[in-house]
Design an enzyme around this catalytic site. Structure first.
Site, PDB file in Angstrom:
ATOM      1  N   CYS A 302       0.831  -1.203   0.000  1.00  0.00           N
ATOM      2  CA  CYS A 302       0.000   0.000   0.000  1.00  0.00           C
ATOM      3  C   CYS A 302       0.866   1.254   0.000  1.00  0.00           C
ATOM      4  O   CYS A 302       1.852   1.345   0.731  1.00  0.00           O
ATOM      5  CB  CYS A 302      -0.908  -0.003   1.223  1.00  0.00           C
ATOM      6  N   ARG A 398     -12.903   1.285  -5.193  1.00  0.00           N
ATOM      7  CA  ARG A 398     -12.305   1.215  -3.855  1.00  0.00           C
ATOM      8  C   ARG A 398     -11.394   2.409  -3.595  1.00  0.00           C
ATOM      9  O   ARG A 398     -11.218   2.830  -2.464  1.00  0.00           O
ATOM     10  CB  ARG A 398     -11.513  -0.091  -3.694  1.00  0.00           C
TER      11      ARG A 398
END
EC number: 1.1.1.205
Length: 485
Positions: A302, A398
């Protein structure tokens, strides 16, 4: 105003910033109980959830996780029909009584029967005419049969059956006495209402700690987008035991509004996330969710914290959310940043009820990631759901999309192959048990309540890892590549 942003700044902690303090204890690791809840009504014997990522959890991973006593969440980066089918596969994999039985008619050509058995991975089919059981056909019956034959030519007509209310011990006795592998269940009119197989009974005995529902089926979760109510309805209908509303920032007005609508339509538990603050927890709790997923930016793949400059160090995020949720009884799942079994212990001591893993499971045999060889070593592909590759294959809701382009919040890479997932889980649960023994926690609740932290320095972290030695081999629960730079 601006100066106060720094004079009143808070401090955030993550896994490498702290250690748990050992306590005087009579607790032995082998005797601790690691069962916990991952949502309001879902209890598991191992507090580990596989992440709904397209290189981590499909049906094979979910089956393996549930058999070990943990649980998996099928990813949503695929057509709705495929996710529904994966949920169904998990629910059919193990069950005492199969209710949704695959059947075939007497007139069906043998070639069609063979194809159906192969595609469904089954060894036999009840034969039904006008909804009544008239026979059964197995792979063995289809051997050496002439082309052009039909099922009626080879099926066994005198089928041993049992009433629909038969108990499991009686069913086992019938299977054993008659040397059969499949026991159809029929009602008083001869209609087929279920099927019990010897294979399912043997498998159930092999995995006594498996995560199963009230019908004896393996439990599984399914991820859905915050605005995809149709998908939520379909996966629930397919048998999903809980739904994970999967978004990067759940404390969003549109997401909260959608959650309230979804709650009215969905009866199974809803786990919502991701979040990182007490306020976000309170907002989601007001939407009547059943579980909270914590973590904005801690995952190895991430880049949210770097690209957006936003996030909260994971242990602080866990403790803040857990504090806000403690009176509601809603469980907290710590999602991201976990590299060692000791991090699981720390996450639970900080307030989590369970942890969600991605990278630690992505290298296992059961993950769907592509295998590759790099410098003679086996790896499997692993990517963030905010990576360009994931975003362009469907998961655009998302993360942020500005105009015609995506703003990536993740990367793509590879992780070392780690063998079967049960081997990895054995090491992780073993580390959790060991940590609980050190701090005197007999249960997960004890660890949450009594675990005490000490802050460590950079030198303390270096001291914690192996040092002053050249490692010639890696133990199964410690990888040098996991050490922070």
């Amino acid at each position: 105003m601006y100066r106060e942003k720094f004079t009143k700044i808070t401090e955030g902690f993550t896994f490498d910033d702290v250690l748990l303090i050992p306590m005087r204890t009579a607790v032995e690791p082998k005797n601790v109980v690691v069962s916990s809840r991952i949502s309001r009504h879902i209890q598991v014997k191992v507090p580990i959830v596989s992440s709904p990522m397209d290189t981590v959890t499909e049906d094979a991973m979910a089956i393996a996780m549930a058999r070990y006593g943990a649980i998996g969440v099928i990813h949503r980066n695929q057509p709705r029909e495929k996710e529904v089918e994966m949920v169904k596969r998990v629910k059919r994999e193990e069950t005492i009584i199969i209710r949704d039985v695959y059947t075939i008619s007497p007139e069906t050509p043998i070639e069609v029967a063979r194809t159906l058995m192969a595609t469904r991975n089954i060894a036999g089919l009840p034969v039904v005419k006008d909804d009544k059981l008239v026979g059964i056909v197995t792979k063995r019956d289809l051997e050496f049969v002439k082309k052009g034959s039909s099922v009626s030519d080879v099926m066994v007509r005198d089928v041993i059956t049992a009433p629909e209310n038969v108990d499991i011990d009686e069913a086992i006795e019938i299977l054993h006495k008659n040397r059969i592998e499949k026991l159809p269940l029929v009602d008083s009119s001869g209609h087929l209402v279920g099927l019990i197989t010897a294979k399912d009974i043997i498998t159930r005995q092999k995995f006594p700690d498996a995560s199963r529902d009230s019908e004896g089926q393996l439990m599984v979760g399914a991820a859905v987008g915050p605005f995809d109510l149709d998908r939520a309805v379909e996966v629930e209908k397919a048998g999903a035991d809980f739904i994970v509303v999967d978004t990067a920032h759940a404390d969003n007005e549109n997401v909260l509004s959608s959650l309230k609508k979804m709650r009215k339509q969905i009866s199974v538990d809803i786990v919502a996330g991701n979040i990182a603050t007490a306020q976000a927890a309170e907002d989601l709790i007001s939407c009547d969710v059943d579980g909270l997923r914590v973590g904005i930016g801690p995952g190895s793949i991430c880049t949210t914290r770097i690209v957006a400059g936003v996030g909260v160090p994971q242990l602080t995020a866990i403790s803040d959310v857990a504090e806000a949720a403690k009176d509601s009884g809603i469980p907290v799942i710590a999602d991201g940043g976990i590299r060692y079994s000791g991090d699981i212990v720390k996450a639970i001591a900080a307030g989590a009820d369970a942890v969600m893993l991605g990278s630690m499971l992505a290298g296992t045999e059961e993950s769907p990631g592509q295998e590759m060889i790099i410098n003679g070593r086996k790896y499997k592909a692993y990517r963030g759901m905010g990576s360009i590759g994931a975003l362009t294959t469907g998961l655009s809701d998302r993360y942020s999309k500005l105009g015609n382009g995506f703003i990536a919040e993740g990367v793509e890479g590879a992780v070392p192959y780690r063998g079967r997932v049960d081997e990895v889980l054995f090491q992780l649960v073993g580390g959790l048990r060991t940590g609980m023994g050190y701090v005197g926690a007999a249960t997960i609740e004890d660890l949450k309540r009594n675990g005490k932290f000490v802050r460590i320095t950079n030198n303390g972290l270096r001291e914690s890892h192996p040092h002053d030695i050249r490692l010639i081999s890696e133990p199964p629960n410690y990888q040098i590549s996991n050490i922070s730079p």
